[in-house]
Scaffold this motif. Structure first.
Motif, PDB file in Angstrom:
ATOM      1  N   SER A  14       0.828  -1.207   0.000  1.00 53.75           N
ATOM      2  CA  SER A  14       0.000   0.000   0.000  1.00 53.75           C
ATOM      3  C   SER A  14       0.863   1.259   0.000  1.00 53.75           C
ATOM      4  O   SER A  14       0.531   2.244  -0.659  1.00 53.75           O
ATOM      5  CB  SER A  14      -0.958   0.005   1.191  1.00 53.75           C
ATOM      6  OG  SER A  14      -0.242   0.104   2.405  1.00 53.75           O
ATOM      7  N   VAL A  15       1.977   1.232   0.728  1.00 58.23           N
ATOM      8  CA  VAL A  15       2.885   2.379   0.726  1.00 58.23           C
ATOM      9  C   VAL A  15       3.461   2.565  -0.671  1.00 58.23           C
ATOM     10  O   VAL A  15       3.537   3.689  -1.178  1.00 58.23           O
ATOM     11  CB  VAL A  15       4.013   2.190   1.770  1.00 58.23           C
ATOM     12  CG1 VAL A  15       5.092   3.240   1.597  1.00 58.23           C
ATOM     13  CG2 VAL A  15       3.453   2.238   3.166  1.00 58.23           C
ATOM     14  N   TRP A  16       3.865   1.477  -1.310  1.00 61.16           N
ATOM     15  CA  TRP A  16       4.427   1.588  -2.646  1.00 61.16           C
ATOM     16  C   TRP A  16       3.368   2.062  -3.637  1.00 61.16           C
ATOM     17  O   TRP A  16       3.672   2.825  -4.554  1.00 61.16           O
ATOM     18  CB  TRP A  16       5.053   0.268  -3.084  1.00 61.16           C
ATOM     19  CG  TRP A  16       5.714   0.353  -4.415  1.00 61.16           C
ATOM     20  CD1 TRP A  16       5.442  -0.400  -5.521  1.00 61.16           C
ATOM     21  CD2 TRP A  16       6.769   1.244  -4.816  1.00 61.16           C
ATOM     22  NE1 TRP A  16       6.245  -0.029  -6.570  1.00 61.16           N
ATOM     23  CE2 TRP A  16       7.073   0.978  -6.166  1.00 61.16           C
ATOM     24  CE3 TRP A  16       7.486   2.250  -4.168  1.00 61.16           C
ATOM     25  CZ2 TRP A  16       8.061   1.671  -6.870  1.00 61.16           C
ATOM     26  CZ3 TRP A  16       8.462   2.937  -4.870  1.00 61.16           C
ATOM     27  CH2 TRP A  16       8.734   2.644  -6.198  1.00 61.16           C
ATOM     28  N   GLN A  17       2.129   1.634  -3.468  1.00 60.28           N
ATOM     29  CA  GLN A  17       1.064   2.109  -4.351  1.00 60.28           C
ATOM     30  C   GLN A  17       0.873   3.618  -4.202  1.00 60.28           C
ATOM     31  O   GLN A  17       0.652   4.321  -5.191  1.00 60.28           O
ATOM     32  CB  GLN A  17      -0.247   1.361  -4.076  1.00 60.28           C
ATOM     33  CG  GLN A  17      -0.215  -0.102  -4.452  1.00 60.28           C
ATOM     34  CD  GLN A  17       0.198  -0.336  -5.893  1.00 60.28           C
ATOM     35  OE1 GLN A  17      -0.278   0.328  -6.811  1.00 60.28           O
ATOM     36  NE2 GLN A  17       1.107  -1.268  -6.103  1.00 60.28           N
ATOM     37  N   ASP A  18       0.978   4.120  -2.978  1.00 58.74           N
ATOM     38  CA  ASP A  18       0.900   5.565  -2.763  1.00 58.74           C
ATOM     39  C   ASP A  18       2.068   6.275  -3.435  1.00 58.74           C
ATOM     40  O   ASP A  18       1.898   7.329  -4.062  1.00 58.74           O
ATOM     41  CB  ASP A  18       0.901   5.891  -1.263  1.00 58.74           C
ATOM     42  CG  ASP A  18      -0.358   5.395  -0.558  1.00 58.74           C
ATOM     43  OD1 ASP A  18      -1.353   5.125  -1.257  1.00 58.74           O
ATOM     44  OD2 ASP A  18      -0.314   5.279   0.682  1.00 58.74           O
ATOM     45  N   CYS A  19       3.263   5.686  -3.320  1.00 54.50           N
ATOM     46  CA  CYS A  19       4.448   6.265  -3.974  1.00 54.50           C
ATOM     47  C   CYS A  19       4.266   6.263  -5.492  1.00 54.50           C
ATOM     48  O   CYS A  19       4.592   7.240  -6.162  1.00 54.50           O
ATOM     49  CB  CYS A  19       5.705   5.477  -3.605  1.00 54.50           C
ATOM     50  SG  CYS A  19       6.213   5.648  -1.887  1.00 54.50           S
ATOM     51  N   LEU A  20       3.739   5.154  -6.008  1.00 54.02           N
ATOM     52  CA  LEU A  20       3.528   5.075  -7.458  1.00 54.02           C
ATOM     53  C   LEU A  20       2.533   6.121  -7.935  1.00 54.02           C
ATOM     54  O   LEU A  20       2.676   6.667  -9.032  1.00 54.02           O
ATOM     55  CB  LEU A  20       3.055   3.667  -7.845  1.00 54.02           C
ATOM     56  CG  LEU A  20       4.101   2.570  -7.781  1.00 54.02           C
ATOM     57  CD1 LEU A  20       3.468   1.215  -8.099  1.00 54.02           C
ATOM     58  CD2 LEU A  20       5.261   2.849  -8.727  1.00 54.02           C
ATOM     59  N   GLY A  21       1.533   6.406  -7.137  1.00 54.83           N
ATOM     60  CA  GLY A  21       0.578   7.452  -7.499  1.00 54.83           C
ATOM     61  C   GLY A  21       1.260   8.807  -7.628  1.00 54.83           C
ATOM     62  O   GLY A  21       1.002   9.558  -8.575  1.00 54.83           O
ATOM     63  N   ASP A  22       2.165   9.101  -6.689  1.00 49.89           N
ATOM     64  CA  ASP A  22       2.910  10.359  -6.765  1.00 49.89           C
ATOM     65  C   ASP A  22       3.831  10.389  -7.978  1.00 49.89           C
ATOM     66  O   ASP A  22       3.968  11.408  -8.654  1.00 49.89           O
ATOM     67  CB  ASP A  22       3.733  10.571  -5.492  1.00 49.89           C
ATOM     68  CG  ASP A  22       2.858  10.814  -4.272  1.00 49.89           C
ATOM     69  OD1 ASP A  22       1.637  11.034  -4.456  1.00 49.89           O
ATOM     70  OD2 ASP A  22       3.403  10.788  -3.152  1.00 49.89           O
ATOM     71  N   ILE A  23       4.480   9.255  -8.238  1.00 50.92           N
ATOM     72  CA  ILE A  23       5.391   9.173  -9.387  1.00 50.92           C
ATOM     73  C   ILE A  23       4.619   9.361 -10.687  1.00 50.92           C
ATOM     74  O   ILE A  23       5.062  10.071 -11.585  1.00 50.92           O
ATOM     75  CB  ILE A  23       6.167   7.839  -9.368  1.00 50.92           C
ATOM     76  CG1 ILE A  23       7.153   7.823  -8.196  1.00 50.92           C
ATOM     77  CG2 ILE A  23       6.888   7.602 -10.688  1.00 50.92           C
ATOM     78  CD1 ILE A  23       7.808   6.486  -7.938  1.00 50.92           C
ATOM     79  N   GLU A  24       3.438   8.745 -10.781  1.00 52.21           N
ATOM     80  CA  GLU A  24       2.627   8.883 -11.998  1.00 52.21           C
ATOM     81  C   GLU A  24       2.239  10.342 -12.233  1.00 52.21           C
ATOM     82  O   GLU A  24       2.235  10.815 -13.371  1.00 52.21           O
ATOM     83  CB  GLU A  24       1.386   8.012 -11.912  1.00 52.21           C
ATOM     84  CG  GLU A  24       0.542   8.056 -13.177  1.00 52.21           C
ATOM     85  CD  GLU A  24      -0.628   7.100 -13.151  1.00 52.21           C
ATOM     86  OE1 GLU A  24      -1.248   6.913 -14.209  1.00 52.21           O
ATOM     87  OE2 GLU A  24      -0.943   6.547 -12.079  1.00 52.21           O
ATOM     88  N   ASP A  25       1.923  11.056 -11.161  1.00 56.24           N
ATOM     89  CA  ASP A  25       1.576  12.470 -11.296  1.00 56.24           C
ATOM     90  C   ASP A  25       2.746  13.276 -11.857  1.00 56.24           C
ATOM     91  O   ASP A  25       2.547  14.242 -12.592  1.00 56.24           O
ATOM     92  CB  ASP A  25       1.163  13.057  -9.948  1.00 56.24           C
ATOM     93  CG  ASP A  25      -0.167  12.496  -9.462  1.00 56.24           C
ATOM     94  OD1 ASP A  25      -0.923  11.958 -10.291  1.00 56.24           O
ATOM     95  OD2 ASP A  25      -0.427  12.601  -8.244  1.00 56.24           O
TER      96      ASP A  25
END
Length: 136
Positions: A14-25
């Protein structure tokens, strides 16, 4: 910092998914899909964050071009980026199998050894026969 909690797989996911969301932005959806969609986060035995990627080429490319962005994103989510590594993983990539078979079949096809040579242009297309008009 949160690295102590990354031992549990669900939290790290879940932490990595949050990080990936920021990276995608920050990188855009096309680049994200190509480079980051198949990545995962884990901890090395020494407790350092490891970004798991599908192959060595992608690991080298992401490390060269996006390691500072990933480190910044990890810091933002309270994960220490000290000792950040990019590790290629071997997964069961069933999508690749049809491509490998197609490449093997293409290589097995016989290539003609002699090609018939023709004149590059039609003989009646010369500047002597060129007509000046509105279309050209």
């Amino acid at each position: 910092m949160l690295t102590n909690y990354l031992h549990t797989e669900s939290l790290s996911s879940s932490v990595w998914q949050d990080c990936l969301g920021d990276i995608e932005d920050k990188v855009g959806s096309e680049r994200f899909e190509t480079l980051f969609r198949s990545t995962d986060l884990s901890l090395s035995p020494q407790g350092h964050p490891c970004i798991q990627v599908p192959n060595r080429f992608l690991a080298d490319f992401i490390e060269e071009h996006y390691s500072s962005l990933i480190a910044e994103t990890l810091k933002h989510h309270d994960i220490s980026p000290v000792g950040l590594r990019f590790v290629p993983t071997q997964r069961d990539w069933k999508v690749v199998e049809p491509i490998v078979k197609t490449i093997a079949q293409t290589r097995a096809q016989e290539v003609p050894q002699k090609v018939e040579r023709r004149e590059p242009f039609h003989t009646s297309y010369t500047f002597d026969r060129f007509v000046v008009g509105d279309s050209n």
